[in-house]
Design a protein around this motif. Structure first.
Motif, PDB file in Angstrom:
ATOM      1  N   GLY A 223       0.914  -1.244  -0.191  1.00 34.40           N
ATOM      2  CA  GLY A 223       0.131   0.126  -0.004  1.00 34.40           C
ATOM      3  C   GLY A 223       0.870   1.289  -0.140  1.00 34.40           C
ATOM      4  N   PHE A 224       1.741   1.498   0.706  1.00 32.41           N
ATOM      5  CA  PHE A 224       2.542   2.524   1.064  1.00 32.41           C
ATOM      6  C   PHE A 224       3.783   2.653  -0.364  1.00 32.41           C
ATOM      7  CE2 PHE A 224       1.486   2.641   5.332  1.00 32.41           C
ATOM      8  CZ  PHE A 224       1.478   4.174   5.741  1.00 32.41           C
ATOM      9  N   ALA A 225       3.974   1.507  -0.944  1.00 25.10           N
ATOM     10  CA  ALA A 225       4.921   1.409  -2.254  1.00 25.10           C
ATOM     11  C   ALA A 225       3.879   1.894  -3.516  1.00 25.10           C
ATOM     12  CB  ALA A 225       5.328   0.030  -2.358  1.00 25.10           C
ATOM     13  N   ALA A 226       2.621   1.729  -3.356  1.00 20.62           N
ATOM     14  CA  ALA A 226       1.810   2.042  -4.093  1.00 20.62           C
ATOM     15  C   ALA A 226       1.505   3.597  -4.348  1.00 20.62           C
ATOM     16  CB  ALA A 226       0.403   1.368  -4.033  1.00 20.62           C
ATOM     17  N   LEU A 227       1.201   4.193  -3.036  1.00 25.12           N
ATOM     18  CA  LEU A 227       1.288   5.536  -2.669  1.00 25.12           C
ATOM     19  C   LEU A 227       2.328   6.397  -3.324  1.00 25.12           C
ATOM     20  CD1 LEU A 227      -0.269   8.108  -1.690  1.00 25.12           C
ATOM     21  CD2 LEU A 227       0.810   7.585   0.657  1.00 25.12           C
ATOM     22  N   ALA A 228       3.586   5.854  -3.038  1.00 25.45           N
ATOM     23  CA  ALA A 228       4.975   6.480  -3.420  1.00 25.45           C
ATOM     24  C   ALA A 228       5.030   6.334  -4.884  1.00 25.45           C
ATOM     25  CB  ALA A 228       6.178   5.565  -2.855  1.00 25.45           C
ATOM     26  N   GLY A 229       4.519   5.316  -5.567  1.00 20.29           N
ATOM     27  CA  GLY A 229       4.585   4.995  -7.099  1.00 20.29           C
ATOM     28  C   GLY A 229       3.779   5.897  -7.629  1.00 20.29           C
ATOM     29  N   ALA A 230       2.496   6.212  -7.154  1.00 22.22           N
ATOM     30  CA  ALA A 230       1.522   7.113  -8.003  1.00 22.22           C
ATOM     31  C   ALA A 230       2.232   8.485  -7.762  1.00 22.22           C
ATOM     32  CB  ALA A 230       0.210   6.790  -6.949  1.00 22.22           C
ATOM     33  N   LEU A 231       2.685   8.799  -6.878  1.00 21.49           N
ATOM     34  CA  LEU A 231       3.398  10.090  -6.526  1.00 21.49           C
ATOM     35  C   LEU A 231       4.416  10.404  -7.685  1.00 21.49           C
ATOM     36  CD1 LEU A 231       3.448  10.624  -2.830  1.00 21.49           C
ATOM     37  CD2 LEU A 231       2.165  11.996  -4.468  1.00 21.49           C
ATOM     38  N   VAL A 232       5.496   9.388  -7.690  1.00 24.23           N
ATOM     39  CA  VAL A 232       6.462   9.474  -8.673  1.00 24.23           C
ATOM     40  C   VAL A 232       6.223   9.408 -10.157  1.00 24.23           C
ATOM     41  CG1 VAL A 232       8.544   8.538  -9.411  1.00 24.23           C
ATOM     42  CG2 VAL A 232       8.071   8.486  -6.876  1.00 24.23           C
ATOM     43  N   VAL A 233       5.260   8.644 -10.557  1.00 26.01           N
ATOM     44  CA  VAL A 233       5.074   8.246 -11.996  1.00 26.01           C
ATOM     45  C   VAL A 233       4.018   9.314 -12.310  1.00 26.01           C
ATOM     46  CG1 VAL A 233       3.815   6.785 -13.449  1.00 26.01           C
ATOM     47  CG2 VAL A 233       5.130   5.955 -12.109  1.00 26.01           C
ATOM     48  N   GLY A 234       3.338  10.029 -11.459  1.00 26.55           N
ATOM     49  CA  GLY A 234       2.280  10.934 -11.795  1.00 26.55           C
ATOM     50  C   GLY A 234       1.052  10.696 -12.182  1.00 26.55           C
ATOM     51  N   ASN A 235       0.345  11.667 -12.600  1.00 28.48           N
ATOM     52  CA  ASN A 235      -1.104  11.586 -12.959  1.00 28.48           C
ATOM     53  C   ASN A 235      -1.350  11.139 -14.471  1.00 28.48           C
ATOM     54  OD1 ASN A 235      -1.543  12.413 -10.259  1.00 28.48           O
ATOM     55  ND2 ASN A 235      -3.253  14.026 -10.912  1.00 28.48           N
ATOM     56  N   ARG A 236      -2.066  10.302 -14.653  1.00 29.79           N
ATOM     57  CA  ARG A 236      -2.407   9.993 -16.247  1.00 29.79           C
ATOM     58  C   ARG A 236      -3.069  11.248 -16.901  1.00 29.79           C
ATOM     59  NH1 ARG A 236      -6.949   5.527 -14.832  1.00 29.79           N
ATOM     60  NH2 ARG A 236      -7.091   6.913 -12.681  1.00 29.79           N
ATOM     61  N   LYS A 237      -2.728  11.392 -18.127  1.00 32.55           N
ATOM     62  CA  LYS A 237      -3.297  12.415 -18.868  1.00 32.55           C
ATOM     63  C   LYS A 237      -4.865  12.485 -18.870  1.00 32.55           C
ATOM     64  CE  LYS A 237       0.838  13.424 -19.982  1.00 32.55           C
ATOM     65  NZ  LYS A 237       1.502  14.732 -19.581  1.00 32.55           N
ATOM     66  N   ILE A 238      -5.351  11.313 -18.874  1.00 36.59           N
ATOM     67  CA  ILE A 238      -6.823  11.380 -18.902  1.00 36.59           C
ATOM     68  C   ILE A 238      -7.270  10.348 -17.592  1.00 36.59           C
ATOM     69  CG2 ILE A 238      -9.238  10.730 -19.877  1.00 36.59           C
ATOM     70  CD1 ILE A 238      -7.693  11.173 -22.613  1.00 36.59           C
ATOM     71  N   SER A 239      -7.523  10.866 -16.244  1.00 33.65           N
ATOM     72  CA  SER A 239      -7.583  10.170 -15.220  1.00 33.65           C
ATOM     73  C   SER A 239      -8.709   9.418 -15.329  1.00 33.65           C
ATOM     74  CB  SER A 239      -7.367  10.956 -14.155  1.00 33.65           C
ATOM     75  OG  SER A 239      -8.417  12.166 -14.082  1.00 33.65           O
ATOM     76  N   HIS A 240      -9.937   9.723 -15.794  1.00 35.83           N
ATOM     77  CA  HIS A 240     -11.131   8.980 -15.714  1.00 35.83           C
ATOM     78  C   HIS A 240     -11.220   7.924 -16.710  1.00 35.83           C
ATOM     79  CE1 HIS A 240     -15.248   8.109 -14.731  1.00 35.83           C
ATOM     80  NE2 HIS A 240     -15.857   8.269 -16.317  1.00 35.83           N
ATOM     81  N   HIS A 241     -11.647   6.858 -16.277  1.00 32.12           N
ATOM     82  CA  HIS A 241     -11.924   5.781 -17.260  1.00 32.12           C
ATOM     83  C   HIS A 241     -13.103   4.605 -16.818  1.00 32.12           C
ATOM     84  CE1 HIS A 241      -9.378   3.560 -14.386  1.00 32.12           C
ATOM     85  NE2 HIS A 241     -10.185   2.493 -14.631  1.00 32.12           N
ATOM     86  N   GLU A 242     -13.566   4.268 -17.723  1.00 29.42           N
ATOM     87  CA  GLU A 242     -14.929   3.402 -17.426  1.00 29.42           C
ATOM     88  C   GLU A 242     -14.317   2.037 -17.288  1.00 29.42           C
ATOM     89  OE1 GLU A 242     -17.890   3.915 -16.850  1.00 29.42           O
ATOM     90  OE2 GLU A 242     -17.411   5.883 -16.948  1.00 29.42           O
ATOM     91  N   PRO A 243     -14.486   1.191 -16.175  1.00 28.80           N
ATOM     92  CA  PRO A 243     -13.881  -0.500 -16.057  1.00 28.80           C
ATOM     93  C   PRO A 243     -14.302  -1.084 -17.394  1.00 28.80           C
ATOM     94  CG  PRO A 243     -15.038   0.294 -13.968  1.00 28.80           C
ATOM     95  CD  PRO A 243     -15.233   1.594 -15.106  1.00 28.80           C
ATOM     96  N   SER A 244     -13.357  -1.802 -17.934  1.00 26.31           N
ATOM     97  CA  SER A 244     -13.599  -2.528 -19.059  1.00 26.31           C
ATOM     98  C   SER A 244     -14.287  -3.807 -19.032  1.00 26.31           C
ATOM     99  CB  SER A 244     -12.247  -3.139 -19.778  1.00 26.31           C
ATOM    100  OG  SER A 244     -11.603  -3.875 -18.826  1.00 26.31           O
ATOM    101  N   ASN A 245     -14.410  -4.461 -17.754  1.00 22.42           N
ATOM    102  CA  ASN A 245     -14.996  -5.910 -17.704  1.00 22.42           C
ATOM    103  C   ASN A 245     -15.384  -6.153 -16.328  1.00 22.42           C
ATOM    104  OD1 ASN A 245     -15.772  -8.551 -17.759  1.00 22.42           O
ATOM    105  ND2 ASN A 245     -14.541  -8.800 -19.832  1.00 22.42           N
ATOM    106  N   ILE A 246     -16.600  -5.661 -15.660  1.00 24.01           N
ATOM    107  CA  ILE A 246     -17.016  -5.902 -14.333  1.00 24.01           C
ATOM    108  C   ILE A 246     -16.972  -7.298 -14.199  1.00 24.01           C
ATOM    109  CG2 ILE A 246     -18.758  -5.525 -12.694  1.00 24.01           C
ATOM    110  CD1 ILE A 246     -17.066  -3.027 -13.356  1.00 24.01           C
ATOM    111  N   PRO A 247     -17.430  -8.181 -15.031  1.00 29.15           N
ATOM    112  CA  PRO A 247     -17.474  -9.660 -14.859  1.00 29.15           C
ATOM    113  C   PRO A 247     -15.873 -10.231 -14.440  1.00 29.15           C
ATOM    114  CG  PRO A 247     -19.176  -9.319 -16.534  1.00 29.15           C
ATOM    115  CD  PRO A 247     -18.368  -8.071 -16.265  1.00 29.15           C
ATOM    116  N   TYR A 248     -15.021  -9.761 -15.096  1.00 29.16           N
ATOM    117  CA  TYR A 248     -13.487  -9.980 -14.766  1.00 29.16           C
ATOM    118  C   TYR A 248     -13.279  -9.709 -13.245  1.00 29.16           C
ATOM    119  CZ  TYR A 248     -11.416 -10.970 -19.236  1.00 29.16           C
ATOM    120  OH  TYR A 248     -11.030 -11.660 -20.565  1.00 29.16           O
TER     121      TYR A 248
END
Length: 447
Positions: A223-248
């Motif tokens: 969890g903390f590595a994920a938080l650090a990763g999100a900060l270092v890599v930065g936000n997506r250009k388009i942050s909103h997306h629709e889930p591709s496959n809820i059954p998955y």
């Protein structure tokens, strides 16, 4: 396709490892050293259960790939699933070569008041699984072959970096990710694993941390590595997306829940009452968290959704993990309930939303792990009593360890991301991100 130097170097390293193992002179199994018990100490029922449990834990990583893959946008399904799945290969090899030694080898660490406290294992204890054979180990798993213990623990090492991938999904380069998970496993996972689960580990022996199945070692670290990763890599250009496959996502949740019985009940390392307790608390905490999540969503003005039910179930599984063998069914019901509310609030907290943790890994795994560690220190039964059973010292030690683990995993991971980025750029180009990682990284598409 142009083949870069980084791929040639990576292949050469794998070749050297594969060939090098043939020339390693393994030490023979021996009971005379005092480290192992004789073969007649093996309990058949325990062997059968841990073999099954190891298989269940392995299933969790493909389950995670479906869980994450169904949540991302359609042009990033394959890349996201592969990031989880590839850990089965990379970390398994790393574990055999050196990871197990660093995690469960002879303790290296300071002496305090005449007692030895381990920070990390000796890398020369079991390189290439030398000395890891059929005899049970006196201190770590006294009724099953040592090789079975090592392979069971390997599955935990595999899924931990796979959990992190949800935070930077849809924008990280595959080769950079491979380098990062190797560094993370060597410098974050293995010392933390040693400190918590080795008999002489610092957090185990000195702080008395109760982590039955990995709330601290696996979920807080991821969890903390994920938080650090999100900060270092930065936000997506388009942050909103629709889930591709809820059954998955539903399929992945089912596989995770099923596999989690091996994860938690298997951590008893025996076919015992402790395993049965962990099995029951795992089920009830997850059920409680799932129902709490969807009802809390509804009273907060959001729809009841399959996605919410799945996330809630996983949060319950995360939160019960550290205390599953130490608490009662009634307490697990409350743990699932309160953890779901806290994680739900964090998922929807506007301040945290500014950080583009794509699949809310920190809010679910990080916060779920924190809640589990706190609640275990409050409710746990047995030796070294928890807060409700007069163990104020145990509770305070848990809180101190929580701070230590949080700082170590967050800032340690932050440093490793920076090192990785200086060697191979972490983030894909804007063009590749717009195209989608399935095509730009793997030349494959989901249809």
């Amino acid at each position: 396709m142009k083949i870069g130097l980084k791929w040639i170097v990576s292949f050469s390293i794998i070749a050297l490892v594969a060939i090098g193992g043939l020339f390693w002179n393994p030490t023979s199994d021996a009971t005379s050293s005092g480290e192992f018990l004789s073969e007649d100490k093996i309990v058949g029922a325990d062997v059968a259960w841990i073999l099954a449990a190891a298989g269940l834990v392995l299933l969790m990583t493909p389950g995670l790939s479906f869980f994450y893959g169904g949540m991302v946008g359609k042009k990033n399904v394959i890349s996201t699933m592969l990031q989880s799945f590839i850990a089965l290969g990379v970390i398994s090899i790393l574990w055999v070569v050196i990871g197990f030694s660093l995690s469960f080898g002879e303790s290296l660490g300071p002496n305090i008041n005449g007692n030895h406290y381990g920070i990390i294992g000796n890398p020369l204890s079991y390189p290439f699984f030398s000395g890891v054979g059929i005899f049970p180990h006196k201190m770590m798993a006294s009724t099953i072959p040592f090789i079975l213990f090592a392979l069971f623990q390997m599955k935990f090492a595999v899924i931990t970096p796979a959990i992190i991938t949800g935070s930077f999904a849809e924008r990280v380069r595959f080769i950079s990710y491979l380098l990062f998970i190797v560094l993370f496993s060597l410098f974050i996972y293995t010392p933390l694993c040693h400190m918590v689960w080795h008999p002489d580990g610092l957090l185990n022996k000195y702080f008395g941390v109760k982590d039955f199945a990995g709330g601290t070692v696996v979920h807080m670290s991821a969890g903390f590595a994920a938080l650090a990763g999100a900060l270092v890599v930065g936000n997506r250009k388009i942050s909103h997306h629709e889930p591709s496959n809820i059954p998955y996502v539903l399929l992945g949740t089912g596989m995770l829940w099923f596999g989690w019985f091996g994860f938690n009940a298997g951590s008893a390392l025996s076919a015992s009452a402790s395993a049965a307790t962990a099995f029951g608390t795992t089920t009830i905490a997850s059920a409680s968290a799932m129902i709490t999540w969807i009802f809390f969503d509804r009273i907060s003005g959001r729809s009841v959704s399959a996605l919410g039910a799945c996330i809630g179930a996983v949060v319950g599984l995360v939160a019960i993990t550290p205390g599953c063998g130490f608490v009662s069914i009634q307490e697990s019901l409350f743990i699932g309930f309160i953890s779901a509310i806290v994680s739900n609030v964090m998922v929807n907290w506007k301040a945290l939303k500014k950080i583009d943790d794509t699949l809310d890994v920190f809010a679910c795994h990080g916060v779920g792990g924190i809640m589990g560690m706190i609640l275990t220190a409050i409710f746990a039964h047995g030796e070294n009593a928890s807060l409700l059973h007069g163990g104020i010292e145990v509770f305070l030690h848990h809180m101190a360890a929580l701070v230590l683990v949080s700082v170590f995993t967050f800032f340690g991971s932050l440093l490793l991301y920076k090192i990785t980025n200086s060697i191979i750029t972490l983030r894909v180009s804007e063009e590749s991100e717009n195209k989608g990682l399935d095509l730009s990284q793997h030349e494959e598409s989901f249809s």
